[in-house]
Design an enzyme around this catalytic site. Structure first.
Site, short mmCIF file in Angstrom:
data_model
loop_
_atom_site.label_atom_id
_atom_site.label_comp_id
_atom_site.label_asym_id
_atom_site.label_seq_id
_atom_site.Cartn_x
_atom_site.Cartn_y
_atom_site.Cartn_z
N SER A 1 0.86 -1.19 0.00
CA SER A 1 0.00 0.00 0.00
C SER A 1 0.89 1.23 0.00
O SER A 1 2.08 1.15 0.34
CB SER A 1 -0.86 -0.01 1.27
N TYR B 1 -1.90 -0.09 10.62
CA TYR B 1 -1.93 -0.51 9.22
C TYR B 1 -0.60 -0.16 8.54
O TYR B 1 -0.02 -0.97 7.83
CB TYR B 1 -3.11 0.16 8.52
N1 LIG Z 1 -8.89 -0.88 -0.66
C1 LIG Z 1 -7.85 -0.06 -0.53
O1 LIG Z 1 -7.99 1.18 -0.45
C2 LIG Z 1 -6.45 -0.63 -0.50
C3 LIG Z 1 -5.39 0.26 -0.69
C4 LIG Z 1 -4.08 -0.22 -0.66
C5 LIG Z 1 -3.84 -1.57 -0.42
N2 LIG Z 1 -4.88 -2.41 -0.22
C6 LIG Z 1 -4.57 -3.82 0.06
O2 LIG Z 1 -5.10 -4.62 -0.96
C7 LIG Z 1 -5.44 -5.91 -0.46
C8 LIG Z 1 -6.88 -6.23 -0.80
O3 LIG Z 1 -7.73 -5.22 -0.28
P1 LIG Z 1 -9.27 -5.07 -0.70
O4 LIG Z 1 -9.55 -3.62 -0.74
O5 LIG Z 1 -9.58 -5.90 -1.90
O6 LIG Z 1 -9.96 -5.64 0.62
P2 LIG Z 1 -11.07 -6.77 0.87
O7 LIG Z 1 -12.12 -6.71 -0.18
O8 LIG Z 1 -11.45 -6.64 2.30
O9 LIG Z 1 -10.27 -8.13 0.63
C9 LIG Z 1 -9.45 -8.71 1.60
C10 LIG Z 1 -9.28 -10.17 1.24
O10 LIG Z 1 -8.37 -10.76 2.19
C11 LIG Z 1 -8.91 -12.00 2.58
N3 LIG Z 1 -8.46 -12.38 3.92
C12 LIG Z 1 -8.59 -11.69 5.07
N4 LIG Z 1 -8.09 -12.42 6.09
C13 LIG Z 1 -7.63 -13.58 5.55
C14 LIG Z 1 -7.03 -14.75 6.09
N5 LIG Z 1 -6.77 -14.88 7.40
N6 LIG Z 1 -6.70 -15.76 5.25
C15 LIG Z 1 -6.94 -15.66 3.92
N7 LIG Z 1 -7.52 -14.58 3.35
C16 LIG Z 1 -7.87 -13.56 4.17
C17 LIG Z 1 -10.42 -11.83 2.53
O11 LIG Z 1 -11.03 -13.10 2.28
P3 LIG Z 1 -11.80 -14.01 3.38
O12 LIG Z 1 -12.41 -13.06 4.38
O13 LIG Z 1 -12.81 -14.76 2.58
O14 LIG Z 1 -10.73 -14.89 3.93
C18 LIG Z 1 -10.58 -10.95 1.29
O15 LIG Z 1 -10.70 -11.73 0.13
C19 LIG Z 1 -5.13 -5.86 1.05
O16 LIG Z 1 -3.85 -6.38 1.30
C20 LIG Z 1 -5.16 -4.36 1.35
O17 LIG Z 1 -4.40 -4.03 2.48
C21 LIG Z 1 -6.18 -1.98 -0.26
#
Ligand SMILES: NC(=O)c1ccc[n+]([C@@H]2O[C@H](COP(=O)([O-])OP(=O)(O)OC[C@H]3O[C@@H](n4cnc5c(N)ncnc54)[C@H](OP(=O)(O)O)[C@@H]3O)[C@@H](O)[C@H]2O)c1
Length: 253
Positions: A138, A151
């Site tokens: 991120s 975070y």
């Molecule tokens: N959205 C943003 O603004 C943003 C910005 C920068 C970086 N990111 C990063 O991008 C990535 C994805 O974010 P997103 O926005 O797509 O969020 P999201 O929709 O909440 O997706 C998070 C994913 O992680 C999985 N997860 C959580 N705990 C887990 C575990 N213990 N084992 C396996 N899987 C797990 C969840 O699946 P289950 O709950 O089904 O396991 C879900 O599929 C993250 O690393 C986040 O930090 C996001």
């Protein structure tokens, strides 16, 4: 044989979009997460579009579960791509009063999850002769902001893993790519951060005309991963046009 791409956190947001996109690029996608009902729907969607995908239940905080992921990947064919995407944020509290439990969760999933899955899949990635590891960190991986201490600490650590690994793997056939998105509007990231509070989650994007969406980040991941193997995009920082820096967001109204 078709190359296998493992995507963690594929049940929603960036991970699901990346799975769809990599399948469209010709990979057999191994979609991993805890919520298998969502993975099954994703696999059905990919197959209906003519792609190949397999779902596997995986909790990246469990050694046993990740060993199962590695075995499932090896059974499908040569593993050339791993996308460490599972992760997220919990809370927006100052360091002074932040929940140790929230920090623990963020460290376990983002940092130790990436470590565990990378260790488990590295032998197969190297054996393919042309492996790629993507770490979805991120902009919080190199910038801090008030309330984002836990975070940012986790994402800084994930960024440190990517940088260290690239040095350590130099001379071996595995490249390491770090993707650093800024503001991305996904359905669940904010809900997880604010413990299901939809109003707080929506406020993050208030007045921002066009935040990034999951498909934008998937596009970046797919582009990096499909460059010729000798081309290593070390780090790709991607933000919406309205976000010039962590604290500089153009909002209307
Ligand atoms: N959205 C943003 O603004 C943003 C910005 C920068 C970086 N990111 C990063 O991008 C990535 C994805 O974010 P997103 O926005 O797509 O969020 P999201 O929709 O909440 O997706 C998070 C994913 O992680 C999985 N997860 C959580 N705990 C887990 C575990 N213990 N084992 C396996 N899987 C797990 C969840 O699946 P289950 O709950 O089904 O396991 C879900 O599929 C993250 O690393 C986040 O930090 C996001």
């Amino acid at each position: 044989m078709t190359s296998v791409a493992v995507v963690t956190g594929a049940s929603s947001g960036i991970g699901a979009a990346t799975a769809r996109r990599l399948a469209a690029e010709g990979f057999h996608v191994l979609a991993a997460a805890r919520r298998t009902d969502r993975l099954a729907a994703l696999v059905a969607e990919i197959e209906a579009a003519g792609g190949a995908a397999t779902a596997v239940a995986c909790d990246v905080t469990s050694d046993e579960s990740v060993a199962g992921l590695a075995a499932a990947a090896a059974a499908l064919g040569p593993v050339t791509l791993l996308v460490n995407n599972a992760g997220g944020a919990r809370g927006l509290d100052p360091v002074e009063s932040g929940s140790v439990g929230d920090w623990q969760w963020m460290y376990d999933v983002n940092v130790l999850g990436t470590l565990r899955v990378t260790q488990a899949l590295l032998p197969a990635l190297e054996a393919s002769g042309a492996g790629t590891i993507v770490v979805v960190s991120s902009t919080a991986g190199f910038t801090v902001y008030e309330g984002g201490g836990g975070y940012a600490a986790a994402k800084h650590a994930q960024t440190a893993i990517a940088g260290t690994l690239r040095l350590e793997l130099c001379g071996r056939p595995v490249r390491v790519i770090e993707i650093d998105p800024g503001m991305v509007r996904t359905d669940e990231f904010g809900l997880v951060r604010f413990d299901g509070d939809a109003e707080k989650a929506a406020a993050v994007y208030a007045g921002v005309a066009e935040p990034l969406v999951a498909e934008d980040v998937a596009d970046c991941i797919a582009w990096c991963a499909t460059r010729p193997q000798h081309v290593n995009v070390d780090r790709l920082v991607v933000r919406p046009l309205a976000q010039a820096a962590q604290h500089k967001v153009h909002r209307v109204g």
